[in-house]
Motif scaffolding. Structure first.
Motif, PDB file in Angstrom:
ATOM      1  N   UNK A  53       1.184  20.781 -38.626  1.00 37.04           N
ATOM      2  CA  UNK A  53       0.992  22.051 -39.340  1.00 37.04           C
ATOM      3  C   UNK A  53       1.780  23.196 -38.718  1.00 37.04           C
ATOM      4  N   UNK A  54       1.869  23.220 -37.382  1.00 41.47           N
ATOM      5  CA  UNK A  54       2.609  24.299 -36.717  1.00 41.47           C
ATOM      6  C   UNK A  54       4.093  24.271 -37.080  1.00 41.47           C
ATOM      7  N   UNK A  55       4.641  23.070 -37.301  1.00 43.64           N
ATOM      8  CA  UNK A  55       6.055  22.967 -37.682  1.00 43.64           C
ATOM      9  C   UNK A  55       6.273  23.511 -39.083  1.00 43.64           C
ATOM     10  N   UNK A  56       5.422  23.076 -40.020  1.00 38.99           N
ATOM     11  CA  UNK A  56       5.560  23.581 -41.387  1.00 38.99           C
ATOM     12  C   UNK A  56       5.396  25.096 -41.430  1.00 38.99           C
ATOM     13  N   UNK A  57       4.442  25.625 -40.678  1.00 37.72           N
ATOM     14  CA  UNK A  57       4.224  27.078 -40.649  1.00 37.72           C
ATOM     15  C   UNK A  57       5.448  27.795 -40.074  1.00 37.72           C
ATOM     16  N   UNK A  58       6.043  27.206 -39.049  1.00 42.20           N
ATOM     17  CA  UNK A  58       7.245  27.794 -38.443  1.00 42.20           C
ATOM     18  C   UNK A  58       8.392  27.815 -39.452  1.00 42.20           C
ATOM     19  N   UNK A  68      12.213  28.061 -51.222  1.00 38.87           N
ATOM     20  CA  UNK A  68      11.397  26.899 -51.578  1.00 38.87           C
ATOM     21  C   UNK A  68      11.858  25.676 -50.783  1.00 38.87           C
ATOM     22  N   UNK A  69      10.889  24.919 -50.282  1.00 34.34           N
ATOM     23  CA  UNK A  69      11.163  23.632 -49.641  1.00 34.34           C
ATOM     24  C   UNK A  69      10.710  22.501 -50.562  1.00 34.34           C
ATOM     25  N   UNK A  70      11.505  21.455 -50.641  1.00 42.09           N
ATOM     26  CA  UNK A  70      11.021  20.172 -51.127  1.00 42.09           C
ATOM     27  C   UNK A  70      10.626  19.375 -49.889  1.00 42.09           C
ATOM     28  N   UNK A  71       9.664  18.484 -50.024  1.00 43.97           N
ATOM     29  CA  UNK A  71       9.192  17.696 -48.882  1.00 43.97           C
ATOM     30  C   UNK A  71       9.297  16.218 -49.225  1.00 43.97           C
ATOM     31  N   UNK A  72       9.952  15.465 -48.367  1.00 45.45           N
ATOM     32  CA  UNK A  72      10.132  14.036 -48.608  1.00 45.45           C
ATOM     33  C   UNK A  72       8.930  13.266 -48.094  1.00 45.45           C
ATOM     34  N   UNK A  73       8.326  12.482 -48.983  1.00 41.20           N
ATOM     35  CA  UNK A  73       7.163  11.693 -48.613  1.00 41.20           C
ATOM     36  C   UNK A  73       7.496  10.615 -47.596  1.00 41.20           C
ATOM     37  N   UNK A  74       6.478  10.186 -46.862  1.00 40.23           N
ATOM     38  CA  UNK A  74       6.677   9.268 -45.750  1.00 40.23           C
ATOM     39  C   UNK A  74       7.122   7.863 -46.142  1.00 40.23           C
ATOM     40  N   UNK A  91      -3.460  10.570 -47.750  1.00 43.62           N
ATOM     41  CA  UNK A  91      -4.346  11.575 -47.158  1.00 43.62           C
ATOM     42  C   UNK A  91      -3.774  12.073 -45.835  1.00 43.62           C
ATOM     43  N   UNK A  92      -3.277  11.164 -45.011  1.00 48.53           N
ATOM     44  CA  UNK A  92      -2.673  11.554 -43.734  1.00 48.53           C
ATOM     45  C   UNK A  92      -1.433  12.425 -43.948  1.00 48.53           C
ATOM     46  N   UNK A  93      -0.626  12.051 -44.936  1.00 45.06           N
ATOM     47  CA  UNK A  93       0.592  12.819 -45.211  1.00 45.06           C
ATOM     48  C   UNK A  93       0.247  14.253 -45.595  1.00 45.06           C
ATOM     49  N   UNK A  94      -0.684  14.430 -46.510  1.00 45.76           N
ATOM     50  CA  UNK A  94      -1.017  15.777 -46.948  1.00 45.76           C
ATOM     51  C   UNK A  94      -1.830  16.541 -45.904  1.00 45.76           C
ATOM     52  N   UNK A  95      -2.510  15.813 -45.007  1.00 44.45           N
ATOM     53  CA  UNK A  95      -3.248  16.478 -43.931  1.00 44.45           C
ATOM     54  C   UNK A  95      -2.342  16.928 -42.796  1.00 44.45           C
ATOM     55  N   UNK A  96      -1.105  16.439 -42.756  1.00 44.40           N
ATOM     56  CA  UNK A  96      -0.232  16.689 -41.601  1.00 44.40           C
ATOM     57  C   UNK A  96       0.384  18.076 -41.579  1.00 44.40           C
TER      58      UNK A  96
END
Length: 285
Positions: A53-58, A68-74, A91-96
């Motif tokens: 979460x800290x990385x995405x917030x940064x 806008x960011x697109x995010x590539x799924x795992x 669930x883990x991906x969206x919780x990360x």
């Protein structure tokens, strides 16, 4: 009006330093620099490993308003589990930390492996699991397992927004009406992928947006786009937007550093829609 976003896949490329990135630009300023030249970027580190979460917030805070960011799924979901029994992995991906992007969160990209054939039942089961709003993503994230420690979890969306999903197929069996019909039924965009002829190129819109990935039209990941080729893609994008479709286009021809320059050239042809202000960061320490 339809929204148009043009950018690159990832931004950490040492070979771009001294080329796209000016000499003396500190590495921690590279995202800010790229975001001021473009209007969107794919986060692709999320394909290889769960982020924080800290990385995405940064990343959110380092980019201009309206970016806008697109995010590539795992790849664990797409390449290891091959879309089967993936509810906990999703669930883990969206919780990360994906939700930390807040109003800068754009489409989620799911890239399938080249040897995964079209299977209507498998694909239907997968897309039914995908959250369609940030609130739904938060609810799904709460079903994570203990793979993520509590300090690496975010399950609350700061803003309620729709979530869009795009699937990049790479097996020729997907180039059939049944696949496009299934995607259209579920509002999933099938990626328009330019891959120098290696993988299928499906240009039929199947959602309220079009997701384009430009990997190189002559040499995969390596060749640059000619003026004529860029003119052609600009015309296609104008056609989609005239039909009321938002467009997200990303250049992935990064091997020789063409991607950011091709993205800027395409933006110029489109009149720089949504372009941010010139870079105002500090070059050097």
């Amino acid at each position: 009006m339809a929204d148009v976003r043009v950018g690159i896949s990832g931004w950490v490329y040492p070979a771009w330093r001294g080329g796209f990135y000016p000499d003396g630009l500190v590495h921690r300023k590279e995202l800010a620099y790229a975001a001021d030249q473009l209007t969107s970027i794919e986060i692709n580190g999320s394909f290889y490993a769960l982020q924080r979460p800290s990385s995405y917030a940064k990343w959110r805070d380092e980019t201009p308003d309206g970016f806008v960011f697109a995010v590539k799924g795992g790849r664990y979901i797409t390449h290891v589990r091959r879309l089967v029994d993936v509810e906990t992995a999703l669930a883990n991906f969206f919780a990360s930390g994906v939700l930390a992007l807040s109003d800068k969160l754009g489409p989620i990209l799911w890239q399938l492996p080249p040897n995964l054939q079209f299977d209507a039942e498998r694909l239907t089961t997968f897309v039914a699991l995908l959250p369609r709003t940030t609130t739904e993503a938060g609810v799904l994230a709460q079903r994570r397992d203990d793979k993520l420690s509590d300090d690496r979890v975010l399950t609350v969306a700061a803003v309620e927004r729709p979530l869009r999903h795009a699937i990049e197929v790479r097996h020729p069996s997907f180039a059939v009406p049944a696949a496009t019909a299934l995607a259209r039924e579920h509002g999933i965009a099938l990626v328009v992928a330019d891959t120098a002829g290696r993988y299928p190129r499906i240009e039929e819109p199947t959602a309220d947006f079009v997701y384009v990935r430009l990997h190189g039209d002559i040499e995969l990941y390596a060749s640059g786009y000619t003026d004529a080729a860029l003119d052609n893609w600009a015309a296609k994008i104008r056609g989609w937007t005239a039909a009321g479709l938002d467009v997200f286009a990303y250049f992935d021809n990064d091997a020789k550093g063409y991607a950011p320059f091709d993205a800027m050239a395409l933006l110029h042809r489109l009149g720089d829609p949504g372009h941010s202000t010139p870079f105002s960061g500090v070059v050097g320490e």
